[in-house]
Design a protein around this motif. Structure first.
Motif, PDB file in Angstrom:
ATOM      1  N   GLY A 287       0.790  -1.224   0.000  1.00 17.63           N
ATOM      2  CA  GLY A 287       0.000   0.000   0.000  1.00 17.63           C
ATOM      3  C   GLY A 287       0.819   1.269   0.000  1.00 17.63           C
ATOM      4  O   GLY A 287       0.284   2.364   0.245  1.00 17.63           O
ATOM      5  N   LYS A 288       2.108   1.161  -0.299  1.00 18.07           N
ATOM      6  CA  LYS A 288       2.987   2.330  -0.333  1.00 18.07           C
ATOM      7  C   LYS A 288       3.232   2.772  -1.774  1.00 18.07           C
ATOM      8  O   LYS A 288       3.203   1.965  -2.707  1.00 18.07           O
ATOM      9  N   GLU A 289       3.506   4.073  -1.959  1.00 21.77           N
ATOM     10  CA  GLU A 289       4.072   4.529  -3.223  1.00 21.77           C
ATOM     11  C   GLU A 289       5.474   3.932  -3.309  1.00 21.77           C
ATOM     12  O   GLU A 289       6.331   4.267  -2.498  1.00 21.77           O
ATOM     13  N   PRO A 290       5.740   3.039  -4.253  1.00 24.12           N
ATOM     14  CA  PRO A 290       7.054   2.400  -4.264  1.00 24.12           C
ATOM     15  C   PRO A 290       8.188   3.404  -4.480  1.00 24.12           C
ATOM     16  O   PRO A 290       8.091   4.316  -5.302  1.00 24.12           O
ATOM     17  N   TYR A 291       9.253   3.205  -3.700  1.00 19.64           N
ATOM     18  CA  TYR A 291      10.500   3.930  -3.901  1.00 19.64           C
ATOM     19  C   TYR A 291      11.645   2.942  -3.696  1.00 19.64           C
ATOM     20  O   TYR A 291      11.843   2.427  -2.589  1.00 19.64           O
ATOM     21  N   ILE A 292      12.357   2.659  -4.785  1.00 21.80           N
ATOM     22  CA  ILE A 292      13.491   1.751  -4.756  1.00 21.80           C
ATOM     23  C   ILE A 292      14.711   2.528  -5.244  1.00 21.80           C
ATOM     24  O   ILE A 292      14.641   3.240  -6.251  1.00 21.80           O
ATOM     25  N   LEU A 293      15.829   2.372  -4.550  1.00 23.34           N
ATOM     26  CA  LEU A 293      17.112   2.907  -5.019  1.00 23.34           C
ATOM     27  C   LEU A 293      18.017   1.719  -5.300  1.00 23.34           C
ATOM     28  O   LEU A 293      18.284   0.916  -4.406  1.00 23.34           O
ATOM     29  N   SER A 294      18.488   1.599  -6.548  1.00 18.42           N
ATOM     30  CA  SER A 294      19.264   0.432  -6.957  1.00 18.42           C
ATOM     31  C   SER A 294      20.651   0.847  -7.443  1.00 18.42           C
ATOM     32  O   SER A 294      20.800   1.843  -8.156  1.00 18.42           O
ATOM     33  N   ARG A 295      21.658   0.039  -7.076  1.00 18.99           N
ATOM     34  CA  ARG A 295      23.018   0.299  -7.574  1.00 18.99           C
ATOM     35  C   ARG A 295      23.231  -0.349  -8.937  1.00 18.99           C
ATOM     36  O   ARG A 295      23.881   0.216  -9.806  1.00 18.99           O
ATOM     37  N   SER A 296      22.700  -1.549  -9.114  1.00 23.05           N
ATOM     38  CA  SER A 296      22.842  -2.264 -10.377  1.00 23.05           C
ATOM     39  C   SER A 296      21.683  -1.911 -11.302  1.00 23.05           C
ATOM     40  O   SER A 296      20.625  -1.473 -10.844  1.00 23.05           O
ATOM     41  N   ALA A 297      21.875  -2.119 -12.616  1.00 21.78           N
ATOM     42  CA  ALA A 297      20.791  -1.811 -13.554  1.00 21.78           C
ATOM     43  C   ALA A 297      20.996  -2.555 -14.863  1.00 21.78           C
ATOM     44  O   ALA A 297      22.112  -2.914 -15.243  1.00 21.78           O
ATOM     45  N   TYR A 298      19.868  -2.749 -15.538  1.00 17.38           N
ATOM     46  CA  TYR A 298      19.818  -3.307 -16.890  1.00 17.38           C
ATOM     47  C   TYR A 298      18.648  -2.629 -17.584  1.00 17.38           C
ATOM     48  O   TYR A 298      17.866  -1.895 -16.955  1.00 17.38           O
ATOM     49  N   ASN A 299      18.501  -2.848 -18.883  1.00 16.07           N
ATOM     50  CA  ASN A 299      17.407  -2.252 -19.648  1.00 16.07           C
ATOM     51  C   ASN A 299      16.082  -2.441 -18.919  1.00 16.07           C
ATOM     52  O   ASN A 299      15.698  -3.575 -18.620  1.00 16.07           O
ATOM     53  N   GLY A 300      15.390  -1.346 -18.634  1.00 20.16           N
ATOM     54  CA  GLY A 300      14.087  -1.417 -17.975  1.00 20.16           C
ATOM     55  C   GLY A 300      14.094  -1.029 -16.515  1.00 20.16           C
ATOM     56  O   GLY A 300      13.033  -0.984 -15.891  1.00 20.16           O
ATOM     57  N   ILE A 301      15.264  -0.732 -15.946  1.00 25.92           N
ATOM     58  CA  ILE A 301      15.325  -0.391 -14.523  1.00 25.92           C
ATOM     59  C   ILE A 301      14.448   0.805 -14.190  1.00 25.92           C
ATOM     60  O   ILE A 301      13.949   0.941 -13.066  1.00 25.92           O
ATOM     61  N   GLN A 302      14.207   1.689 -15.167  1.00 22.87           N
ATOM     62  CA  GLN A 302      13.415   2.898 -14.914  1.00 22.87           C
ATOM     63  C   GLN A 302      11.981   2.582 -14.509  1.00 22.87           C
ATOM     64  O   GLN A 302      11.293   3.424 -13.931  1.00 22.87           O
ATOM     65  N   LYS A 303      11.509   1.377 -14.789  1.00 20.82           N
ATOM     66  CA  LYS A 303      10.143   1.003 -14.413  1.00 20.82           C
ATOM     67  C   LYS A 303       9.987   0.821 -12.911  1.00 20.82           C
ATOM     68  O   LYS A 303       8.868   0.887 -12.386  1.00 20.82           O
ATOM     69  N   TYR A 304      11.120   0.592 -12.223  1.00 21.39           N
ATOM     70  CA  TYR A 304      11.047   0.201 -10.818  1.00 21.39           C
ATOM     71  C   TYR A 304      11.896   1.026  -9.863  1.00 21.39           C
ATOM     72  O   TYR A 304      11.620   1.017  -8.658  1.00 21.39           O
ATOM     73  N   ALA A 305      12.933   1.704 -10.353  1.00 16.66           N
ATOM     74  CA  ALA A 305      13.911   2.224  -9.400  1.00 16.66           C
ATOM     75  C   ALA A 305      14.583   3.509  -9.861  1.00 16.66           C
ATOM     76  O   ALA A 305      14.693   3.800 -11.053  1.00 16.66           O
ATOM     77  N   VAL A 306      15.046   4.243  -8.852  1.00 15.83           N
ATOM     78  CA  VAL A 306      16.041   5.310  -9.015  1.00 15.83           C
ATOM     79  C   VAL A 306      17.406   4.623  -8.972  1.00 15.83           C
ATOM     80  O   VAL A 306      17.565   3.573  -8.352  1.00 15.83           O
ATOM     81  N   VAL A 307      18.391   5.200  -9.647  1.00 11.15           N
ATOM     82  CA  VAL A 307      19.749   4.656  -9.557  1.00 11.15           C
ATOM     83  C   VAL A 307      20.703   5.753  -9.113  1.00 11.15           C
ATOM     84  O   VAL A 307      20.450   6.943  -9.297  1.00 11.15           O
ATOM     85  N   TRP A 308      21.799   5.315  -8.477  1.00 15.34           N
ATOM     86  CA  TRP A 308      22.876   6.250  -8.172  1.00 15.34           C
ATOM     87  C   TRP A 308      24.183   5.651  -8.649  1.00 15.34           C
ATOM     88  O   TRP A 308      24.248   4.456  -8.983  1.00 15.34           O
ATOM     89  N   THR A 309      25.237   6.445  -8.702  1.00  9.53           N
ATOM     90  CA  THR A 309      26.451   6.050  -9.400  1.00  9.53           C
ATOM     91  C   THR A 309      27.469   5.362  -8.507  1.00  9.53           C
ATOM     92  O   THR A 309      28.648   5.266  -8.861  1.00  9.53           O
ATOM     93  N   GLY A 310      27.030   4.867  -7.355  1.00  9.23           N
ATOM     94  CA  GLY A 310      27.880   4.015  -6.539  1.00  9.23           C
ATOM     95  C   GLY A 310      28.942   4.764  -5.752  1.00  9.23           C
ATOM     96  O   GLY A 310      28.772   5.925  -5.388  1.00  9.23           O
ATOM     97  N   ASP A 311      30.046   4.074  -5.509  1.00  4.81           N
ATOM     98  CA  ASP A 311      31.047   4.539  -4.540  1.00  4.81           C
ATOM     99  C   ASP A 311      32.053   5.488  -5.174  1.00  4.81           C
ATOM    100  O   ASP A 311      33.215   5.123  -5.447  1.00  4.81           O
TER     101      ASP A 311
END
Length: 613
Positions: free
Chosen positions: A372-396
């Motif tokens: 029941g939450k507005e989803p918010y995911i932050l992901s380090r890894s990514a592949y084609n389509g990650i924009q459907k589910y997550a924000v990304v950051w550029t790591g360390d």
């Protein structure tokens, strides 16, 4: 070789879909409406060696003498990819990276090329190990190939980059709707604890007049780094702690790791039996991660993803957390980079590797939504389509002036590759523990904040060995200057949120490299200035000991935000101060309390009616 080809138009863009050797891609694309046709004029080769890499299949095209090549996601190179070779393989880079580190955390197999008369796009839907050579090892060709002998790829022809990205998002998937709170100022640390100290950190920010929109809890909130647990010494009552943070207007984001500790008394491990990555013999693949010996959830299994989604839903419901931070999901293994000889239902991991983090993000997103939450995911890894589910950051990233410039290149590269929600660790994640002096360079810290002003993710994050950079600890004038940047960020949230809506509906990036609008202007192929939406041009100061910089303005009229001074484009100008933001002619920008207009009546900044005395 068996070749099947289909073509048609998507959002007015010519699209060809090519299937080589009957692939069954693990990531499905929406290609309905395409009809059988002849394949596009590209070379296809089997069993080819490029450099030291033996590839099962590869696609080649001629590289024109003036052809620009953009995209391929997170690449620590200049914007134009010519004369470089990239490994298509997600890795944990090990605590630091610099210019020309390759590979990186993310593999986005999309690129576009710009010639005088057309813009072409290429999407390769293979998560297997691969290589992209842009006229480096083979001088006159672009070569993209994979270890897998089967391949689905798409070829696009468009008149504008914007229409190309619209077609791309229609096929791969539209970006999720980012919650508005996620555009605020976020803080993180490896690691903040105990809970009583964290509350004091928030209160100290409040004393400075700084609203913290979100707080991240790194791995030290867990008991022995085990998933779905709390260290009750550090967080004796997590529910009350989170409730108190919510009362202060702060969202809470907890970190997740994709593996479980091997412990027969640990309930999640027992529950997940049968859902783990395996070795060649069908035994559980075991390796090292933060808790010790671990087993990894096999996100290529529908049953495993469903289990993870349910565990996420339970976690979110029980503790009322507002977001999940999926880390180490390349997947990473301590001391080895990634898996050695792992399998997914007898399929070698090397053929699926790059999609592992994407499928974890999908299952986590679904769990949050079911809670029941507005989803918010932050992901380090990514592949084609990650924009459907997550924000990304550029790591360390490592705190340095060179890194400051690199972060802009990375953010713009991801943006032009169809990944609109991006950001970097403000101030640099790593510092003196990596032998780099930078934590006490307050001028550099200010420039990081300024460069991050319009990043979709505006997060201050630091490693354990890094020096404290909370605002209330800074001396003047740096404290005042950085607070001004944070205040400006909140002023611009209405504008940024409209760009989020645009991304969600059309697939447009928030940050747009200058060639996005001016592809035939050679002066625009730079990574140190960019458009924010269609109305703003940002050119951060990136050099030490200066309060001005040289800025290229493309064609048209531009007004300097801080002074209202008007400039003609197709020229280089000197910025009047150290926060170069230009407003494009024809703009109307809604801020929190003000409206900016620049039209035939001139440049104006006016208070909205409700804020007028």
């Amino acid at each position: 070789m068996k070749i099947e080809s289909f073509s048609g138009t998507v959002n007015g863009v010519e699209v060809h879909r090519v299937l080589l050797n009957e692939p069954n891609p693990v990531i499905k694309l929406d290609t309905k409406g395409l009809s059988p046709s002849n394949p596009p004029p590209l070379e296809i080769k089997e069993d080819i060696t490029v450099g030291k890499e033996k590839l099962g299949i590869a696609v080649q095209k001629k590289l024109g003498v003036k052809e620009r090549v953009l995209g391929l996601g997170e690449r620590t190179y200049e914007m134009d990819r010519r004369r470089a070779t990239f490994n298509l393989w997600n890795v944990d880079v090990g605590g630091r990276y610099t210019w020309y580190t390759d590979p990186m955390y993310k593999t986005i197999n999309f690129m576009m090329t710009v010639n005088d008369d057309e813009i072409l796009g290429f999407l390769f839907n293979s998560p297997s190990k691969g290589i992209a050579d842009i006229g480096n090892l083979i001088y006159d060709k672009i070569t993209v190939g994979f270890v897998d002998k089967k391949l689905e790829f798409l070829f696009f022809r468009a008149e504008k980059m914007e229409s190309l990205l619209e077609a791309l998002s229609s096929i791969v998937g539209k970006p999720f709707m980012l919650p508005e709170w996620a555009l605020g100022y976020q803080i993180s640390r490896y690691s903040y604890y105990p809970s009583s100290l964290i509350l004091d950190v928030i209160k100290e920010h409040e004393k400075e007049g700084i609203q913290i929109s979100a707080l991240y809890l790194d791995i030290d909130y867990m008991e022995g780094y085990k998933m779905f647990t709390w260290d009750r010494d550090r967080f004796p009552n997590p529910k009350e702690f989170i409730k108190e943070l919510h009362g202060m207007g702060v969202k809470v984001i907890t970190i997740f790791s994709p593996c479980l500790k091997l412990d027969q008394k640990y309930r999640p491990f027992k529950e997940a039996m049968g859902l783990f990555v395996e070795n060649e013999n069908g035994e559980i693949y075991v390796d090292d991660m933060w808790p010790g010996k671990c087993a990894w959830i096999d996100f290529f299994s529908t049953e495993a993803r469903d289990w993870w989604s349910r565990k996420t839903e339970e976690w979110v419901k029980e503790y009322d957390v507002d977001g999940i931070w999926t880390d180490m999901n390349e997947p990473a293994v301590l001391g080895k980079g990634t898996f050695v000889s792992a399998y997914h239902d007898k399929t070698p991991h090397t053929l699926l590797h790059n999609a592992y983090g994407l499928l974890e993000a999908e299952a986590t997103f679904r769990g949050m939504k079911n809670a029941g939450k507005e989803p918010y995911i932050l992901s380090r890894s990514a592949y084609n389509g990650i924009q459907k589910y997550a924000v990304v950051w550029t790591g360390d990233n490592v705190s340095s002036w060179e890194d400051l410039r690199l972060q802009l290149s990375l953010a713009l590269s991801l943006s032009i590759s169809g990944v609109p929600y991006v950001g970097f660790d403000i101030g640099g994640f790593s510092g003196r523990e990596e032998g780099v002096r930078g934590g006490r360079d307050y001028e550099l810290l200010l420039r990081y904040f300024q460069a991050g002003l319009f990043m979709p993710l505006f997060r201050n994050h630091k490693s354990k060995g890094g020096e404290d950079q909370e605002i209330y600890l800074l001396p003047e004038p740096w404290r005042r200057r950085i607070k001004e940047v944070i205040g400006l960020r909140y002023d611009f949230i209405p504008y940024l949120y409209e760009l989020v809506r645009e991304a969600h509906e059309y697939g447009h990036p928030l940050l747009r490299p200058l060639p996005y609008y001016f592809p035939h202007d050679n002066n625009t192929y730079v990574c140190d200035e960019f458009m924010v939406g269609k109305d703003l041009l940002m050119a951060p100061v990136l050099e030490k000991c200066t309060n001005k910089r040289r800025v290229y303005l493309p064609e048209g009229k531009w007004a300097y935000l801080n002074t209202g001074e008007i400039f003609e484009g197709n020229d280089f100008v000197s910025s009047p101060d150290d926060l170069p933001i230009f407003v494009r002619y024809g703009s109307k920008i809604e801020l929190r309390e003000r409206t900016i207009t620049f039209n035939e009546n001139g440049f104006k900044i006016e208070l909205k009616n409700q804020y007028r005395k």
